[in-house]
Design an enzyme around this catalytic site. Structure first.
Site, PDB file in Angstrom:
ATOM      1  N   LYS A   1       0.933  -1.139  -0.026  1.00 28.70           N
ATOM      2  CA  LYS A   1      -0.107  -0.059  -0.077  1.00 28.70           C
ATOM      3  C   LYS A   1       0.849   1.214  -0.171  1.00 28.70           C
ATOM      4  O   LYS A   1       1.890   1.413   1.078  1.00 28.70           O
ATOM      5  CB  LYS A   1      -0.793   0.140   1.395  1.00 28.70           C
ATOM      6  CG  LYS A   1      -2.027   1.045   1.395  1.00 28.70           C
ATOM      7  CD  LYS A   1      -2.570   1.054   2.387  1.00 28.70           C
ATOM      8  CE  LYS A   1      -3.701   2.371   2.564  1.00 28.70           C
ATOM      9  NZ  LYS A   1      -4.635   2.097   3.786  1.00 28.70           N
TER      10      LYS A   1
ATOM     11  N   LYS B   1      -2.216  -1.308  -3.508  1.00 30.46           N
ATOM     12  CA  LYS B   1      -3.038   0.004  -3.479  1.00 30.46           C
ATOM     13  C   LYS B   1      -2.319   1.043  -3.743  1.00 30.46           C
ATOM     14  O   LYS B   1      -1.187   1.215  -3.062  1.00 30.46           O
ATOM     15  CB  LYS B   1      -3.765  -0.171  -2.348  1.00 30.46           C
ATOM     16  CG  LYS B   1      -4.964   0.879  -2.168  1.00 30.46           C
ATOM     17  CD  LYS B   1      -5.640   1.218  -0.802  1.00 30.46           C
ATOM     18  CE  LYS B   1      -6.485   2.132  -0.521  1.00 30.46           C
ATOM     19  NZ  LYS B   1      -7.179   2.324   0.386  1.00 30.46           N
TER      20      LYS B   1
END
Ligand code: ZN
Length: 333
Positions: free
Chosen positions: A206, A259
């Site tokens: 992420k 992400k």
């Protein structure tokens, strides 16, 4: 001129489908759902057209809307009725996500994935309780420059959150805080609480991305000071993603998430080659908002660019896609 090879032969209408390498199915998509304990009516999210924060009483109807499109899975995010420095409402048995999960599991067939993090529950908006950082290690990323997330104290909180969500019936737990050791701690917590069958989808790579802006409107989770670069990854780094993901795999992650998605398709593709686990990609709020903004101006055709975006994420190697386009795209398939 040698024209023995004419790839156009396979682009005609009746053959295109047969040679198509990638397809999108509603079953590949996960729809994010925001449940808000501070409201009794649905509140539209301005920067994410078509999305709303819904009160707990509307959680089931909201999920039924998702299921009606053919999408079978939802990711639940909660906005608690109150916040504190520890984020204690995140693991409350009567917390917003726990309550919504119980209702959705009781009344629908949705596959329910719960976000396990603290940023929507702490009054400072960071992904865990804070601690003073040693002066020499301090860095201007956090305004007061001496505060950072207390990694190991956060692990205990994550264990409590995951167990409380599993107790409420969650099908899968998705830790999103990029806290070192979070997957192992949650696995141990779930196993210890009697939920060895509940899988973990780790936000394994992420990035500290500017594409999360609209989500912070949606989830009311902007940090009160500083940013999250002390724990989220540097957008400049690709090799580090492999290292992060390898650690999560070792700790027992079942699904590995990247992400954001579109600006990080190289990472999706790299992880697809390196690991055998299912790869998920989160097509984030900024990726959604920018297509809507351009479509509003008449510059892009929304349905076509949405579908092409999701197809590119699949093509890069993702098996599952979390996306705010889930319902619209599923409807159009
Ligand atoms: Zn967080």
């Amino acid at each position: 001129m040698d024209l023995t090879h004419r790839p156009r032969r396979l682009r005609r209408d009746r053959i295109r489908g047969l040679v198509s390498e990638t397809s999108l199915e509603p079953a590949d998509l996960i729809a994010p759902v925001f449940v808000d304990a501070t409201t009794d009516e649905r509140v539209p999210i301005e920067s994410m057209p078509g999305h709303e924060r819904v009160p707990i009483a509307e959680a089931v109807p909201r999920v039924e809307e998702v299921l009606a499109t053919g999408v079978e899975a939802v990711m639940l995010f909660g906005i608690p009725e109150s916040k504190d420095p520890e984020g204690s409402r995140a693991w409350a048995a009567d917390g917003v996500v726990q309550e919504a999960t119980r209702r959705i599991m009781g009344e629908t067939d949705a596959y329910v994935i719960t976000d396990a993090c603290l940023c929507e529950y702490t009054d400072h908006g960071h992904c865990g309780p804070l601690e003073e950082e040693l002066a020499e290690a301090a860095d201007p990323g956090m305004a007061d420059s001496t505060m950072t997330v207390d990694n190991d104290a956060t692990l205990e909180a994550l264990q409590r959150i995951a167990a409380s969500q599993a107790r409420a019936g969650a099908d899968m737990i998705a830790p999103s805080g990029m806290i070192d050791g979070m997957v192992g701690a949650i696995r141990e917590g779930l196993d210890g609480a009697g939920y060895p069958e509940v899988p973990i989808m780790s936000y394994a790579a992420k990035y500290e991305s500017a594409f999360y802006g609209p989500f912070r409107d949606a989830a009311d989770g902007a940090p009160a000071f500083g940013d999250r670069r002390h724990y989220q990854m540097d957008p400049a780094n690709a090799r580090e993603a492999r290292r992060e993901v390898a650690l999560d795999v070792k700790q027992g992650a079942d699904v590995l998430m990247v992400k954001p998605a579109l600006p990080y398709l190289d990472i999706v593709s790299d992880l697809r080659r390196e690991f055998d686990h299912p790869i998920a990609a989160y097509n984030v709020s900024g990726e959604y908002a920018m297509l809507h903004a351009a479509a509003d101006r008449g510059w892009l055709e929304l349905e076509a660019v949405a579908r092409e975006s999701l197809l590119s994420i699949k093509r890069a190697g993702a098996d599952l896609i979390l996306t705010y386009f889930a319902e619209d795209v599923a409807r159009s398939l």
